[in-house]
Design an enzyme around this catalytic site. Structure first.
Site, PDB file in Angstrom:
ATOM      1  N   PHE B 247     -16.752 110.856  21.971  1.00 55.49           N
ATOM      2  CA  PHE B 247     -17.289 109.889  21.010  1.00 55.49           C
ATOM      3  C   PHE B 247     -16.321 109.576  19.884  1.00 55.49           C
ATOM      4  CE2 PHE B 247     -20.950 112.622  22.386  1.00 55.49           C
ATOM      5  CZ  PHE B 247     -21.345 111.788  23.409  1.00 55.49           C
ATOM      6  N   ILE B 472     -13.795 110.052  29.617  1.00 55.11           N
ATOM      7  CA  ILE B 472     -14.565 110.898  28.697  1.00 55.11           C
ATOM      8  C   ILE B 472     -16.046 110.924  29.052  1.00 55.11           C
ATOM      9  CG2 ILE B 472     -12.992 110.832  26.735  1.00 55.11           C
ATOM     10  CD1 ILE B 472     -14.566 108.488  25.613  1.00 55.11           C
ATOM     11  N   GLY B 473     -16.333 110.532  30.272  1.00 53.26           N
ATOM     12  CA  GLY B 473     -17.720 110.583  30.722  1.00 53.26           C
ATOM     13  C   GLY B 473     -18.336 109.212  30.869  1.00 53.26           C
ATOM     14  N   ARG B 635     -17.509  90.161  31.972  1.00 54.86           N
ATOM     15  CA  ARG B 635     -17.860  90.617  33.314  1.00 54.86           C
ATOM     16  C   ARG B 635     -18.199  92.103  33.292  1.00 54.86           C
ATOM     17  NH1 ARG B 635     -14.816  89.884  38.950  1.00 54.86           N
ATOM     18  NH2 ARG B 635     -12.920  89.922  37.682  1.00 54.86           N
ATOM     19  N   LYS B 640     -24.291  99.959  36.687  1.00 55.42           N
ATOM     20  CA  LYS B 640     -24.940 101.252  36.482  1.00 55.42           C
ATOM     21  C   LYS B 640     -24.284 102.033  35.340  1.00 55.42           C
ATOM     22  CE  LYS B 640     -26.806 104.965  39.283  1.00 55.42           C
ATOM     23  NZ  LYS B 640     -26.919 105.440  40.665  1.00 55.42           N
ATOM     24  N   THR B 641     -22.957 102.188  35.407  1.00 56.06           N
ATOM     25  CA  THR B 641     -22.294 102.928  34.336  1.00 56.06           C
ATOM     26  C   THR B 641     -22.365 102.137  33.028  1.00 56.06           C
ATOM     27  OG1 THR B 641     -20.179 102.023  35.066  1.00 56.06           O
ATOM     28  CG2 THR B 641     -20.731 104.224  35.831  1.00 56.06           C
ATOM     29  N   VAL B 710     -18.093  98.054  26.918  1.00 53.97           N
ATOM     30  CA  VAL B 710     -19.478  98.250  26.485  1.00 53.97           C
ATOM     31  C   VAL B 710     -19.696  99.616  25.836  1.00 53.97           C
ATOM     32  CG1 VAL B 710     -20.504  96.651  28.131  1.00 53.97           C
ATOM     33  CG2 VAL B 710     -20.104  99.022  28.824  1.00 53.97           C
ATOM     34  N   GLU B 712     -19.281 100.801  22.750  1.00 55.74           N
ATOM     35  CA  GLU B 712     -19.830 100.951  21.396  1.00 55.74           C
ATOM     36  C   GLU B 712     -20.952  99.976  21.074  1.00 55.74           C
ATOM     37  OE1 GLU B 712     -16.702 102.544  19.341  1.00 55.74           O
ATOM     38  OE2 GLU B 712     -15.562 102.291  21.170  1.00 55.74           O
TER      39      GLU B 712
END
Ligand SMILES: Cc1cc2nc3c(=O)[nH]c(=O)nc-3n(C[C@H](O)[C@H](O)[C@H](O)COP(=O)(O)OP(=O)(O)OC[C@H]3O[C@@H](n4cnc5c(N)ncnc54)[C@H](O)[C@@H]3O)c2cc1C
Ligand code: SF4
Lengths: 339, 745
Positions: B247, B472-473, B635, B640-641, B710, B712
């Site tokens: 984060f 970072i996930g 785009r 999903k992520t 996407v 933040e």
């Protein structure tokens, strides 16, 4: 880490013997509070005497007078979900389930719950003054960030809160704590078990060194028809109460025959005021009457910089919870306010 | 049948199974024989000097190898520049164990190295440390008089100073029809990713190190270590394949990296340093910030004067800044503007970017002020935003590369049922609860940085792609595979991604929502070059079917190059590699954004957020019962992520608006709730119905992929939307985060 020895005690005399021998020997039950305190270096134990295997007190049994005996080594979760507790003392069940998390309740024991220590931030930070941790060093909370601190029964040496939910219900139910020590057995009324801080904030309760809580008795009267537990806190689960209320009402012909109101999150022990309960007797169960009782209970409250909201919050919580007790169905999971 | 494009598919994270089964190894989990463990000693005072250390008792313990302090540390690089990392603000970076000065509570002042972690931690408790304490200041609100203009440095590139004033704000404001002026505040917040910061340094001999580090930038850590310890960059390899959240906390090398490397070099042994949860509160954080707004409109609700001022906290050694006041005039046009940003130097560790730094702070003030204006004007809050909708970026007078915010408003409002809102505060209720509907706008910049990527077709005809970037996930690795797969016309299964290793092609730190654009573009460029190379090799093959064709005449599909109009005429990648004597075909590409073109546009992702809250009328207890976020972010590579990113931002929004705060005792100069029991982040019971809409947005200008990122945006608009809903429910405006429920009594 601090090395310590581990001793499994199978009977009381063995347990007493070990704790007598070493000053820094500690009993360990569920360990959910003790281990944290050891990790924070606040409790140093030369040996841990495991009392989970003591013979007896692992069950919940009916008492001849119609009450119930909760073994000290029964887990909090097992107690909350025990059929007899759910049926006769749903207030206790609700209060337990409002505390901690499922995992912690699975480990925590009934005896340990009574002996958990305060959650005062300063108590947990060994580098700040704290009279409870280090008598005479001062109290950081009085002039510090005291949002979570007590408003009733405080002293100039400590304003900490006793954080248990279970004990708020036990106080309301007039429980009795059964204790064994080397000098024999004794019992303490719940109201006499925990202490106010006074000049000795280092003492949370009246258990003497080496004594073991063996069980907790609850008298027959369980208020199973009209009860409610309400917990107000900074998130919906896994947070300690800023204010909590346990209410049990006995109604007859539309009037209150008996009332119990205990508060959590406001004092160094669960808070009950007999005058308020007496006031409600023979009165109608109305919001107005509950509000008057609330005034009596909060009488003499003393606030600090960040916790003055607790007085009004407690008053309103009492009224709401008493109204919820009239209709226990209105209780929501997590002891949240009714919809 | 041809392979379906992978971009746009909701593919589950490729490493997801590894993570949930425990097979994924994190920085603190690499074990080697002879590993030593370091435990950090942190200052217990806030400011002053260390007079002495008594290490005798600690050192006497069998198994304690060494105790490092400023008194016995090796000599190190001397210049500030050597300590500066890719994300360093202007100033002098913190140098662990540099000298006897203590400048923040919890500052690392020593490292115990022992044979076990437990022993090291125990030994640390036996240290006696004498300090000389000095007075300090950590309270922003008490020291606003000290505010100053931030200095300028490298970091200013991504964080420009406030836009220049326009028109005459004071006069326009004084003459405006409706006015709102308000003050906002939030205190310190700490990142608290689940994974604790850890570094395992393996001493390989000959000045060579292999370092497993928790970081958002392997190359950032590599350069930092190389510069400070005077090592050749090629001898320092930093690996970070899995990161359990960061984060922003991993954007700068943290002190455990320094300490682990220092100890490993000195002791010539492998050393791991893992921080514990309370130590996670001893470095960067979101800075406490005070904000003031004054907005004035004409009688139709059109903004004519806008002033946004923010004063943030920084340390004494660095001027950490955020874009707090740059957004209002990007969103809403106004002829008269005055945007101001200042800092107060306090005795704290330098703040550090924390998800949506500055943006979430600024939007709190901007969007709450807009809400307040809507009540003054008796105009629906969304309508007010539409009245002030700006097609261009009014702060710089530039067009947007694309902007579908209007669709976000409309689609979000529709999904949420905004039309059912009764405009009167306290007018909607359910039983004991007051119901509030609130909305707000979100905006976050879409940046793009240079990066390299390597792409290889191996002898199996499969694609291998690599970049030093971390994941970072967020699902970075998965979308890398999707982008690469489409470039070569392969199914995702035939793409192998290597990443999180400083040995691999250069990638900047992962943050700022620019990684998809940055690494995606690099992969796209590498893919394009690889296609060319493959085609050329195919053409060079004996009696090639392509001998008279151009690359435009062929298609890359199903692992083959085939003639566009007759797919049956094809050569497989495998055959091409075989013809290349079995040697893999490789390209490595440096992709640089088209800065000149980009300068013509402002580039930003937008969102519209709609929130329903329930507030208990007597007790104040607040629940966010429903929320819809509609996002326009170009785009969407993987719905999903991407959805997970937005949902994560929405959960965090509940946290920011209602839950999390680092409790600071200003008298003691320290943070008091340094654990996850008392640092409240939401639990399941706090999170209810949440919905995400991705609005279609075509952007041919922002980068070749048309993506905006996407990471933040999900955390920008929703916190003020919650505050606005609380106002609508209760008629009370609480301009401080988190909103404590008791403030509504
Ligand atoms: C993160 C967290 C959140 C929590 N939230 C809540 C909450 O919301 N509400 C709530 O009520 N509680 C909460 N708890 C506290 C939890 O209920 C207590 O930790 C638990 O009840 C303690 O029981 P234990 O058996 O684990 O005690 P232990 O940790 O084993 O012991 C506690 C103390 O009691 C002594 N002891 C234990 N049993 C006996 C006995 N029979 N006789 C004499 N001495 C004994 C031990 O020596 C020790 O000093 C929380 C705890 C944690 C860690
Ligand atoms: S309130 Fe009690 S426990 Fe807290 S700092 Fe003061 S003395 Fe210590």
């Amino acid at each position: 880490m601090n090395n310590f020895s581990y001793i499994k005690a199978n009977d009381l005399p063995t347990a007493f013997g070990h704790v007598r021998l070493g000053d820094a020997a500690k009993y360990i039950a569920g360990g959910t509070n003790l281990i944290d305190l050891m990790k924070y270096n606040l409790t140093k134990a030369s040996s841990l005497v495991d009392i989970n295997h003591l013979v007896g007190n692992h069950d919940i049994e009916e008492l001849p007078d119609g009450g119930l005996r909760l073994g000290a080594f029964v887990r909090n979760a097992a107690t909350a979900y025990h059929p007899l507790v759910e049926e006769r003392y749903p207030l206790l069940s609700r209060a337990i389930l409002a505390g901690a998390s499922a995992q912690i309740r699975n480990m925590a024991t009934n005896g340990g719950n009574l002996l958990q220590r305060t959650r005062c931030y300063y108590f947990y930070d060994a580098n700040t003054p704290c009279n409870k941790r280090e008598p005479g060093s001062g109290c950081s909370a009085i002039l510090g960030y005291n949002r979570i601190m007590a408003i009733l029964g405080t002293s100039e040496s400590c304003i900490a809160v006793f954080p248990s939910d279970m004990c708020v219900a036990l106080a309301a139910l007039d429980a009795v704590v059964n204790i064994s020590g080397e000098d024999g057995e004794r019992s303490l009324a719940f109201a006499d078990f925990h202490r106010l801080p006074g000049d000795t904030p280092e003492l949370d309760n009246n258990l003497k060194p080496g004594e073991i809580i063996t069980s907790i008795d609850i008298p027959q009267k369980g208020f199973a028809r009209n009860y409610s537990y309400l917990k107000l806190r900074d998130r919906n689960s896994y947070a300690f109460a800023l204010v909590s209320v346990a209410t049990g009402l006995e109604l007859e012909n539309g009037l209150i025959k008996d009332a119990r109101i205990a508060l959590g999150g406001v004092a160094h022990k669960p808070w009950r005021v007999k005058e308020a309960e007496d006031f409600l007797k023979e009165k109608e169960p109305s919001a107005e009457n509950f509000a008057q009782a609330a005034e009596i209970i909060l009488f003499g409250a003393k606030v600090f910089e960040y916790n003055s909201f607790k007085v009004e919050l407690a008053k309103r919580a009492i009224v709401r919870n008493c109204m919820m007790a009239l209709n226990p169905e209105s209780q929501l999971p997590g002891a949240q306010p009714s919809a | 049948m041809s392979t379906r494009p992978a971009i746009g598919q909701p593919i589950s994270r490729l490493e997801g199974h590894m993570k949930v089964t425990g097979a994924a190894k994190y920085a603190g989990e690499y074990n080697v024989p002879g590993l030593l463990y370091g435990y950090v000693i942190n200052s217990t005072i806030t400011k002053g000097k260390i007079i002495s250390f008594n290490t005798e008792a600690a050192k006497a313990l069998p198994g304690v190898i060494e105790i490092f302090t400023h008194e016995n540390r090796p000599s190190l690089a001397w210049f500030d520049l050597s300590y500066a990392d890719m994300d360093a603000p202007p100033g002098s970076p913190f140098r662990p164990l540099y000298n006897a000065e203590v400048s923040s509570n919890g500052q690392p002042i020593g490292l115990v190295v022992a044979e076990t972690f437990e022993l090291a931690r125990y030994a640390a408790t036996l240290m006696e440390i004498q300090y000389e304490e000095e007075s300090f200041r950590v309270d922003l609100k008490e020291n606003l008089a000290e505010a100053h203009t931030p200095s300028i440095g490298m970091a200013t590139m991504l964080k420009p100073p406030p836009p220049k004033p326009k028109g005459d704000f004071e006069e326009a404001f004084a003459n405006s029809y409706a006015q709102v002026s308000a003050e906002y505040f939030h205190g310190t917040e700490h990142h608290n990713p689940m994974e604790l910061f850890a570094t395992t340094t393996i001493y390989e001999g000959d000045g060579k190190l292999t370092i497993y580090d928790k970081t958002q930038g392997t190359i950032n850590s590599q350069l930092y270590v190389g510069n400070i310890f005077g090592l050749h960059f090629k001898d320092v390899r930093v690996i970070s394949p899995y990161v359990g959240g960061a984060f922003g906390s991993g954007l700068r090398p943290q002190y455990q990296l320094f300490l682990s490397v220092m100890a490993a070099l000195e002791l010539k042994r492998p050393v791991r340093v893992t921080l514990d949860r309370s130590q996670m509160f001893t470095f960067g954080h979101r800075p406490q910030t005070v904000q003031y707004t004054r907005f004035g409109t004409d009688e139709y609700g059109k903004i004519i004067a806008m002033n946004h001022k923010a004063i943030g906290e920084t340390s004494k050694n660095e001027d950490y800044t955020e874009n707090v006041v740059n957004w209002a005039n990007m969103l809403y046009a106004s002829k008269n503007t005055l945007m101001q940003y200042e800092l107060v130097d306090l005795d704290v560790f330098s703040p550090l970017d924390m998800r949506a730094p500055g943006g979430s702070t600024g939007s709190h003030a901007i969007e709450s002020t807009m809400d307040e204006l809507s009540y003054k004007l008796k105009i629906d809050p969304m309508q007010l935003r539409l009245i002030n909708y700006s097609e261009k970026d009014d702060s710089l007078g530039r067009p947007y590369s694309s902007k579908e915010l209007r669709q976000c408003y409309l689609q979000g409002a529709e999904r949420f049922g905004w039309a059912e809102r009764n405009p009167e505060p306290r007018s909607m209720r359910r039983g004991n609860k007051l119901i509030g509907y609130g909305m707000a706008t979100g905006i976050w910049e879409a940046n793009h940085l240079p990066a390299r990527a390597e792409a290889i077709i191996d002898s199996e005809g499969k694609l291998q792609v690599s970049s030093a970037v971390t994941d970072i996930g967020t699902g970075m690795m998965t979308i890398m595979a999707q982008i690469a797969a489409d470039e070569l016309g392969l199914p995702v299964e035939d793409v192998a991604i290597s990443y999180g290793d400083s040995k691999m092609p250069f990638a900047p730190i992962q943050g700022g929502s620019f990684t998809t654009s940055t690494i995606g573009s690099a992969i796209k460029a590498a893919g394009k070059a690889l296609r060319k190379k493959l085609f050329k090799k195919a053409k060079d093959m004996d009696s090639s079917i392509f001998s008279s064709m151009d690359i435009e005449d062929v298609a890359f599909r199903d692992g083959k190059i085939s003639v566009k109009d007759s797919p049956a005429l094809s050569v497989s990648f495998k055959e091409i590699v075989a013809a290349n004597k079995g040697k893999a075909i490789k390209t490595i590409n440096f992709s640089v954004p088209k800065f000149f073109k980009l300068k013509k546009y402002s580039r930003a992702a937008h969102s519209a957020v709609f929130v329903e809250v329930e507030v208990d009328e007597q007790l104040g207890v607040i629940n966010v019962t429903r929320a819809v976020t509609a996002v326009a972010a170009g785009r969407i590579i993987n719905p999903k992520t991407a959805r997970s990113q937005i949902l994560g931002g929405m959960v965090w929004s509940v946290s920011k608006a209602l839950r999390e705060e680092t409790i600071t005792d200003y008298r003691l100069g320290k943070y008091m709730n340094q654990n996850l029991g008392e640092y409240h982040i939401p639990v399941h019971a706090d999170i209810h119905d949440m919905d995400v809409i991705f609005v279609e947005e075509k952007d041919e200008n922002v980068n070749e992929l048309g993506t905006k990122g996407v990471g933040e945006i999900g955390l920008v608009g929703m916190p003020p939307a919650i505050a606005n809903a609380v106002y609508h429910a209760t008629g009370k405006r609480i301009n401080q985060f988190p909103i404590h429920f008791d403030s509504l009594l």
